[in-house]
Design an enzyme around this catalytic site. Structure first.
Site, mmCIF file in Angstrom:
data_model
loop_
_atom_site.group_PDB
_atom_site.id
_atom_site.type_symbol
_atom_site.label_atom_id
_atom_site.label_comp_id
_atom_site.label_asym_id
_atom_site.label_seq_id
_atom_site.Cartn_x
_atom_site.Cartn_y
_atom_site.Cartn_z
ATOM 1 N N SER A 255 0.837 -1.194 0.000
ATOM 2 C CA SER A 255 0.000 0.000 0.000
ATOM 3 C C SER A 255 0.871 1.243 0.000
ATOM 4 O O SER A 255 2.085 1.163 0.042
ATOM 5 C CB SER A 255 -0.886 -0.007 1.247
ATOM 6 O OG SER A 255 -0.075 0.217 2.382
ATOM 7 N N LYS A 256 0.214 2.388 -0.014
ATOM 8 C CA LYS A 256 0.898 3.684 -0.007
ATOM 9 C C LYS A 256 1.912 3.778 1.121
ATOM 10 O O LYS A 256 2.912 4.482 1.022
ATOM 11 C CB LYS A 256 -0.129 4.811 0.174
ATOM 12 C CG LYS A 256 -0.775 5.242 -1.125
ATOM 13 C CD LYS A 256 -0.020 6.410 -1.731
ATOM 14 C CE LYS A 256 -0.607 6.771 -3.096
ATOM 15 N NZ LYS A 256 0.416 7.128 -4.045
ATOM 16 N N ARG A 257 1.615 3.082 2.224
ATOM 17 C CA ARG A 257 2.472 3.150 3.408
ATOM 18 C C ARG A 257 3.943 2.878 3.078
ATOM 19 O O ARG A 257 4.842 3.510 3.588
ATOM 20 C CB ARG A 257 1.978 2.124 4.434
ATOM 21 C CG ARG A 257 2.273 2.429 5.847
ATOM 22 C CD ARG A 257 1.387 1.563 6.767
ATOM 23 N NE ARG A 257 0.496 0.678 6.047
ATOM 24 C CZ ARG A 257 0.697 -0.632 5.890
ATOM 25 N NH1 ARG A 257 1.743 -1.209 6.396
ATOM 26 N NH2 ARG A 257 -0.175 -1.371 5.230
#
Ligand code: GLU
Length: 474
Positions: A255-257
């Site tokens: 994910s973006k994380r």
């Protein structure tokens, strides 16, 4: 895989940014084509009009080009087996639907989503895998016509044959075996008239002469359905390689994380295409060497059969390793282009060139260059605590002499530092650490001599004077 020149394809849906897993699929597909002397086709699966966007498509194409994945056929390139946008292939899909209808392999289905959901739940409750209950398979033609006349729009389902075994050898997962009795009659045309993924995707692969489909293993369960369709149509079946997913380090979806969910994230951070190619080619695939591989060498070290069966995990340390390699292998000119306007604060072009040559070993990402440009051009130097300690330890007298000698030797680094060594009795780290600390505000960094030349004599002298003040205040 030797001997066969494979035609492969990448078939993105232009609904958003290219996920890193998809970028790897594209790279593997492209590498198979290049490794076998085959062809690489790009097909845009844009039949979902609501979710497909022209801007997303343009961005995906730009990112693929940036990664170095050129296509032999596809958008902006053309080719004999187009159109390359699935939305323009409707006549080809309609013909396939007609053929199946003529062979009595389809039927209209009027079941509502609620009815289908009800039936699904009932089967699950009875401990059976949910399949379409063939409710509409029993409708006679007159009844179906009456419903159509009454304004109802049916989906079209494919009649899955009973008692069949569907087999294929996956290039990654090995022999696969499915039973047709586990597969319910599935929708090949939706009630709104659009063709389903199963049909459009399979027909296009075959009609476009794709010999090896490389795609994510989230599609593995779709393959037996697609093979049944191709068989029913009398169309040639491609071979398949289903790649395991790319997950985050903790095993969750990327994910973006991680800042790496998409190719454009990594591009924006300043990762170089060669770093990403070398990294992705080793993400769940054994290249057989830890050496840096250029595009040509990469295809020689690629064999889809050496892809791991289990999910791969994103590892930033590995990516950074390949970024280091990419920077090492890039020419000064390439690095200058990469850093671009970030170097403007340094002044004229020769200064920018000298900067790149001086700092290339210390720059992994463009933000590292920003930090060095700031150090070289700042009017007020930020002095880190350990550098301040070095300055204090050397003392005001040291910097007074260093400053005087700097003026005397007109900033000529070698003669200057030799003279400071003679005058103060300091050498090695005891000489250079305080000088570096005073001149750059840090205790680490690229070779000092070119940095002094780049910051200019005036700024360097000022910094030595500031260090003298700083040391005497202590
Ligand atoms: N458009 C499909 C996807 O993005 C392609 C799947 C395939 O490669 O067959 O998942």
């Amino acid at each position: 895989m030797s001997g066969i020149a494979h035609t492969t394809r990448f078939a993105p849906s232009p609904t958003g940014a290219l996920h890193l897993g998809n970028a790897r699929t594209a790279l593997f597909s492209w590498l198979v084509a290049r490794a076998t002397g085959g062809r690489f086709v790009l097909r845009i699966e844009d039949t979902d009009a609501e979710r497909s966007h022209e801007a997303a498509l343009e961005r995906q194409l730009a990112e693929l080009r940036w990664l170095g994945l050129d296509w032999d056929e596809g958008p902006n390139v053309g080719g004999d087996r187009g159109p390359y946008r699935q939305s323009e292939r409707a006549p080809i899909h309609a013909e396939a639907l007609d053929t199946l209808a003529t062979r009595a392999l389809t039927y209209p289905c009027f079941c509502s989503p609620e009815e289908l959901e009800f039936s699904r739940k009932a089967q699950l409750a009875a401990g059976r895998p949910p399949r379409y209950a063939r409710t509409c398979a029993k409708l006679d033609a007159d009844e179906a016509q009456r419903r159509v006349d009454a304004g109802r729009r049916p989906a079209i389902r494919f009649r899955v044959p009973d008692g069949r075994t569907i087999e294929f050898i996956d290039h990654v997962h090995g022999p696969q075996r499915f039973l047709s009795d586990d597969i319910g009659d599935f929708v090949i045309r939706r009630a709104d008239g659009s063709v389903s993924f199963f049909l459009g995707n399979a027909v296009d692969d075959s009609a476009m002469g794709i010999t090896l489909v490389v795609r994510g293993d989230d599609h593995l369960a779709n393959t037996p359905r697609q093979l049944l369709l191709l068989e029913a149509l009398g169309m040639r079946r491609p071979e398949y390689a289903h790649l395991p997913l790319v997950l985050a380090p903790d095993g969750r979806p990327l994910s973006k994380r991680e800042g790496a969910a998409s190719l454009s994230d990594l591009h924006a951070q300043g990762y170089l295409p060669g770093a990403i190619r070398n990294y992705l080619a080793r993400l769940g695939h054994a290249c057989g060497t830890d050496d840096w591989l250029d595009v040509e060498a990469l295809s020689r070290h690629f064999d889809i059969a050496r892809t791991s069966h289990s999910a791969a995990r994103f590892d930033e340390a590995q990516l950074r390793h390949w970024q280091r390699e990419a920077v090492t292998h890039a020419s000064n000119d390439e690095l200058e282009r990469w850093l671009g306007a970030r170097l403007d604060a340094l002044g004229e072009e020769p200064k920018q060139q000298a900067f790149v040559a001086a700092v290339r070993g210390n720059v992994l990402l463009p933000k590292d260059a920003d930090e060095l440009v700031r150090v070289l051009t700042a009017d007020v130097l930020v002095v880190e605590p350990d550098a301040a300690a070095q300055i204090a330890e050397a003392g005001a007298d040291f910097f007074e002499r260093a400053q005087a000698l700097f003026v005397q030797f007109e900033g000529e680094f070698k003669n200057w530092t030799r003279a400071v060594a003679e005058s103060t009795g300091r050498k090695g780290a005891r000489l250079f650490m305080p000088l570096r600390s005073a001149l750059t505000g840090t205790t680490h960094g690229p070779e000092l001599a070119p940095l002094v030349a780049l910051m200019g004599a005036e700024r360097a002298r000022h910094r030595l004077a500031d260090a003298q003040v700083r040391a005497s205040v202590r």
